[in-house]
Design a protein around this motif. Structure first.
Motif, PDB file in Angstrom:
ATOM      1  N   GLU A 131       0.822  -1.207   0.000  1.00  0.00           N
ATOM      2  CA  GLU A 131       0.000   0.000   0.000  1.00  0.00           C
ATOM      3  C   GLU A 131       0.859   1.261   0.000  1.00  0.00           C
ATOM      4  OE1 GLU A 131      -3.041   0.025  -0.538  1.00  0.00           O
ATOM      5  OE2 GLU A 131      -3.926  -1.855   0.140  1.00  0.00           O
ATOM      6  N   ALA A 134       2.631   1.404  -3.679  1.00  0.00           N
ATOM      7  CA  ALA A 134       1.797   1.283  -4.873  1.00  0.00           C
ATOM      8  C   ALA A 134       1.719   2.605  -5.625  1.00  0.00           C
ATOM      9  CB  ALA A 134       0.401   0.815  -4.499  1.00  0.00           C
ATOM     10  N   PRO A 137      -3.481   4.637  -9.449  1.00  0.00           N
ATOM     11  CA  PRO A 137      -4.178   3.779 -10.413  1.00  0.00           C
ATOM     12  C   PRO A 137      -4.198   4.390 -11.803  1.00  0.00           C
ATOM     13  CG  PRO A 137      -5.730   4.876  -8.942  1.00  0.00           C
ATOM     14  CD  PRO A 137      -4.369   5.151  -8.403  1.00  0.00           C
ATOM     15  N   SER A 141      -4.580  -0.505 -14.951  1.00  0.00           N
ATOM     16  CA  SER A 141      -4.677  -1.140 -13.636  1.00  0.00           C
ATOM     17  C   SER A 141      -6.137  -1.285 -13.216  1.00  0.00           C
ATOM     18  CB  SER A 141      -3.898  -0.337 -12.591  1.00  0.00           C
ATOM     19  OG  SER A 141      -4.484   0.938 -12.396  1.00  0.00           O
ATOM     20  N   GLU A 145      -8.058  -4.725 -12.398  1.00  0.00           N
ATOM     21  CA  GLU A 145      -8.834  -4.900 -11.172  1.00  0.00           C
ATOM     22  C   GLU A 145     -10.220  -5.435 -11.475  1.00  0.00           C
ATOM     23  OE1 GLU A 145     -10.526  -2.050  -7.605  1.00  0.00           O
ATOM     24  OE2 GLU A 145      -8.452  -1.831  -8.269  1.00  0.00           O
ATOM     25  N   ARG A 153      -3.233  -3.540  -6.838  1.00  0.00           N
ATOM     26  CA  ARG A 153      -2.237  -2.504  -6.633  1.00  0.00           C
ATOM     27  C   ARG A 153      -1.109  -2.693  -7.639  1.00  0.00           C
ATOM     28  NH1 ARG A 153      -6.033  -1.385  -4.316  1.00  0.00           N
ATOM     29  NH2 ARG A 153      -6.347  -0.809  -2.119  1.00  0.00           N
ATOM     30  N   VAL A 174      -1.507  -8.053  -6.785  1.00  0.00           N
ATOM     31  CA  VAL A 174      -0.400  -7.110  -6.941  1.00  0.00           C
ATOM     32  C   VAL A 174       0.245  -7.322  -8.300  1.00  0.00           C
ATOM     33  CG1 VAL A 174       1.770  -6.267  -5.972  1.00  0.00           C
ATOM     34  CG2 VAL A 174      -0.007  -7.181  -4.456  1.00  0.00           C
TER      35      VAL A 174
END
Length: 325
Positions: A131, A134, A137, A141, A145, A153, A174
């Motif tokens: 976190e 990262a 976004p 990405s 997701e 991430r 990830v």
């Protein structure tokens, strides 16, 4: 007779069976059925290893473990086992054997609990690092997701990288910036689907159980064989899930470009890596590629069903010996 059968079963499941199963080629054609069989071998082996000294030790106190265990505890508590020495001079040895079996059972349960607690804590620390590192976004990405169905991430690494972080309250996928930049949309989707299969099928729990088994009885070499075989089967199962939704070429190119042999993190709390992060020994990349480049026909449904039924019978057999006179 039950004691001898349990002892023989413990020996067979401790060495020849894991070695032969680890070398078997049919498992590549039916990894899910092979996974059930490996779990059965581990369960039956553990029950046999604990059961044969327990059953032999409790024999003077009852016909079954359920009947003998309360009588055994009562005899130890009130000292009534001492008069029995005249009828059975082996009684102290029997008591030691039963105590050893109970201690081994407690050791296995404690090892599993400690391994689980450490794994959860390490994954939590690993997730906190992810976190922190990262990247913001991006459109790709967000697409990844949506494909994964879990929070995703992106790490600011140029090396193509993908793995999943299972969690108690939520899982995380990830990816690296290099993965999104160097792979096509189809290849990224295949990788993400592979990771999603790991999470959906809870491969982390399967690996956790065999890791705990290996740590508890590390003196038994075949536990390492079982741990590696189970890791390989989880990768095969995840590959099959990716093939069901994406092209074989996309998955093969993605595996080659990432250079990964496995995708579950070790959870030791280190900074997010830039290479393969298998904690239990990498699944050979050549094995996965050989299976994908030279696919074999899946094992017939009848054969897979036979393997599962055999696994269930194997797991039930030591229980039957322990609970029936």
């Amino acid at each position: 007779m039950s004691v001898l059968l349990l002892a023989a079963l413990a020996v067979i499941l401790a060495w020849p069976v894991p070695v032969l199963l680890g070398r078997a080629r049919w498992v590549r054609r039916a990894p899910a059925a092979a996974m059930v069989l490996w779990q059965s071998v581990a369960l039956a082996g553990g029950l046999s290893l604990i059961g044969f000294p327990l059953l032999w030790g409790l024999a003077p106190f009852g016909d079954t473990v359920l009947d003998a265990a309360p009588a055994f505890i009562t005899a130890l508590a009130d000292g009534s086992w001492i008069p029995r020495l005249e009828q059975d001079p082996w009684l102290p040895t029997r008591i030691a054997a039963a105590t050893l079996a109970l201690a081994l059972f407690a050791h296995l349960v404690l090892t599993l609990a400690v391994t689980a607690v450490k794994t959860v804590a390490n994954r939590r620390r690993h997730r906190q690092m992810v976190e922190l590192l990262a990247a913001p976004p991006s459109e790709r990405s967000r697409l990844a997701e949506r494909t994964a169905g879990t929070p995703t991430r992106v790490l600011p690494h140029d090396v193509p990288l993908a793995y999943c972080l299972p969690g108690l309250t939520g899982s995380l996928t990830v990816l690296s910036r290099g993965l999104l930049e160097q792979l096509s949309a189809g290849e990224v989707a295949a990788v993400v689907t592979h990771e999603r299969a790991h999470l959906r099928q809870r491969h982390d729990l399967l690996r956790l159980a065999f890791e705990a088994w290996h740590r508890a009885v590390a003196w038994l070499p075949t536990t390492s064989t079982a741990q590696g075989a189970v890791a390989g089967l989880t990768e095969m199962m995840a590959d099959d899930s990716a093939l069901a939704a994406h092209g074989r070429d996309d998955l093969i190119r993605a595996i080659v470009l990432t250079g990964e042999a496995g995708t579950l993190p070790p959870g030791r709390g280190e900074a997010p890596p830039t290479a393969n992060i298998q904690g239990d020994g990498a699944v050979p990349l050549t094995l996965r590629l050989y299976r994908l480049l030279s696919p074999s026909a899946p094992l017939p449904a009848a054969a897979r069903l036979a393997v599962v039924l055999a696994a269930l019978c194997l797991a039930a057999f030591p229980l039957w010996l322990l609970l029936w006179p």
